[in-house]
Design an enzyme around this catalytic site. Structure first.
Site, mmCIF file in Angstrom:
data_model
loop_
_atom_site.group_PDB
_atom_site.id
_atom_site.type_symbol
_atom_site.label_atom_id
_atom_site.label_comp_id
_atom_site.label_asym_id
_atom_site.label_seq_id
_atom_site.Cartn_x
_atom_site.Cartn_y
_atom_site.Cartn_z
ATOM 1 N NE ARG A 1 9.432 -3.489 9.670
ATOM 2 C CZ ARG A 1 8.351 -2.769 9.057
ATOM 3 N NH1 ARG A 1 8.379 -1.968 8.000
ATOM 4 N NH2 ARG A 1 7.054 -3.370 8.876
ATOM 5 C CE LYS B 1 -2.458 -0.850 3.771
ATOM 6 N NZ LYS B 1 -1.659 -2.275 3.921
ATOM 7 N NE ARG C 1 -5.627 0.404 11.790
ATOM 8 C CZ ARG C 1 -4.464 0.523 10.900
ATOM 9 N NH1 ARG C 1 -4.112 -0.780 10.607
ATOM 10 N NH2 ARG C 1 -3.499 1.292 10.697
ATOM 11 N NE ARG D 1 1.665 -5.880 10.620
ATOM 12 C CZ ARG D 1 2.548 -5.642 9.789
ATOM 13 N NH1 ARG D 1 3.725 -6.091 9.492
ATOM 14 N NH2 ARG D 1 2.011 -4.298 8.998
#
Length: 263
Positions: free
Chosen positions: A194, A33, A121, A205
């Site tokens: 990360r 995105k 969201r 997630r």
């Protein structure tokens, strides 16, 4: 320049008869995105509005002045308790997130349109945004485009992601590996992963995304303002598909006496 603000529109952007309006990009973690938002910004000369960017701008206001933070404080919508939560990396209230977005939408660079990233969201946020736009007199509602990528491919994208801390180049150990497994091709710096680019974090997630975003997707689908785009292709091809999808969802509107051009 406010976080996510687009560069001034070119003459071509000012002449075009097409108004992108608010465009919501949906997609699971790792779908791309952010990359596509930047491409759309360049194509249409509109800003990206990311709640993550807005929060970081406010949180870092002591290092770099934040006009957004100043406006919210003056309006009595941002308080010391909120700033303390941000500094600690904790979640802030939905009301504050809504207030941040509302303040950002008042900036003049959003008049032709903007890309929403990370907001709305939830269905509650989507309902709030629809009401906010209607109350502001906006004649263009949100249209939503969802990037679709096979979850197995997303897992490879996320868990294989590595970055060079020196030159910031991005690699993928599965899809675009460096010549040597652990170091950057250009400056031989050891690559970093990360902390949240793990399979366990990815699974959580994905669960949260499906739980929260499914109602948002169905909301815009039910309104006839929703399209799906295959996100598993060359970046340029995905961008073209998104632009085409938005144009199909959004009727062309005249910009005054502007010359009709194909954008």
């Amino acid at each position: 320049m406010v976080a996510g603000q687009a560069e001034p529109a070119s003459a071509q952007h000012l002449k075009t008869t097409f108004l992108p309006g608010p465009v919501l990009l949906l997609g699971a973690p790792g779908v791309g995105k952010g990359t596509q938002a930047k491409a759309i910004m360049a194509a249409w000369g509109i800003p990206q509005i990311s709640t993550g960017d807005l929060l970081r701008e406010i949180r870092n206001r002591e290092l770099q002045p934040s006009l957004l933070a100043d406006r919210l404080i003056r309006a009595g919508k941002l308080h010391e308790d909120d700033l303390a939560l941000m500094a600690a990396g904790k979640l802030v209230s939905d009301n504050l997130v809504n207030d941040m977005v509302a303040a950002r939408l008042e900036d003049p660079d959003t008049m032709r349109g903007y890309i929403l990233d990370g907001f709305p969201r939830t269905l509650v946020q989507a309902d709030w945004l629809d009401a906010q736009l209607a109350a502001s007199g906006s004649h263009l509602p949100v249209v939503a485009v969802s990037l679709q990528v096979d979850p197995r491919q997303l897992l490879l994208r996320v868990t294989g992601r590595r970055s060079c801390p020196t030159c910031k180049r991005i690699y993928n150990m599965h899809l675009k590996p460096p010549v040597e497994d652990t170091v950057c091709d250009f400056d031989q710096t050891v690559l970093e992963q990360r902390a949240d680019d793990t399979e366990a974090v990815f699974a959580e997630r994905m669960r949260a995304y499906a739980e929260q975003t499914a109602p948002v997707l169905e909301h815009y689908r039910g309104l006839g303002r929703y399209a799906e785009v295959d996100g598993d292709g060359a970046i340029e091809d995905v961008t073209k598909s998104i632009l085409t999808a938005v144009k199909k969802l959004r009727p062309e509107l005249e910009l005054g006496t502007a010359e009709r051009t194909q954008n």
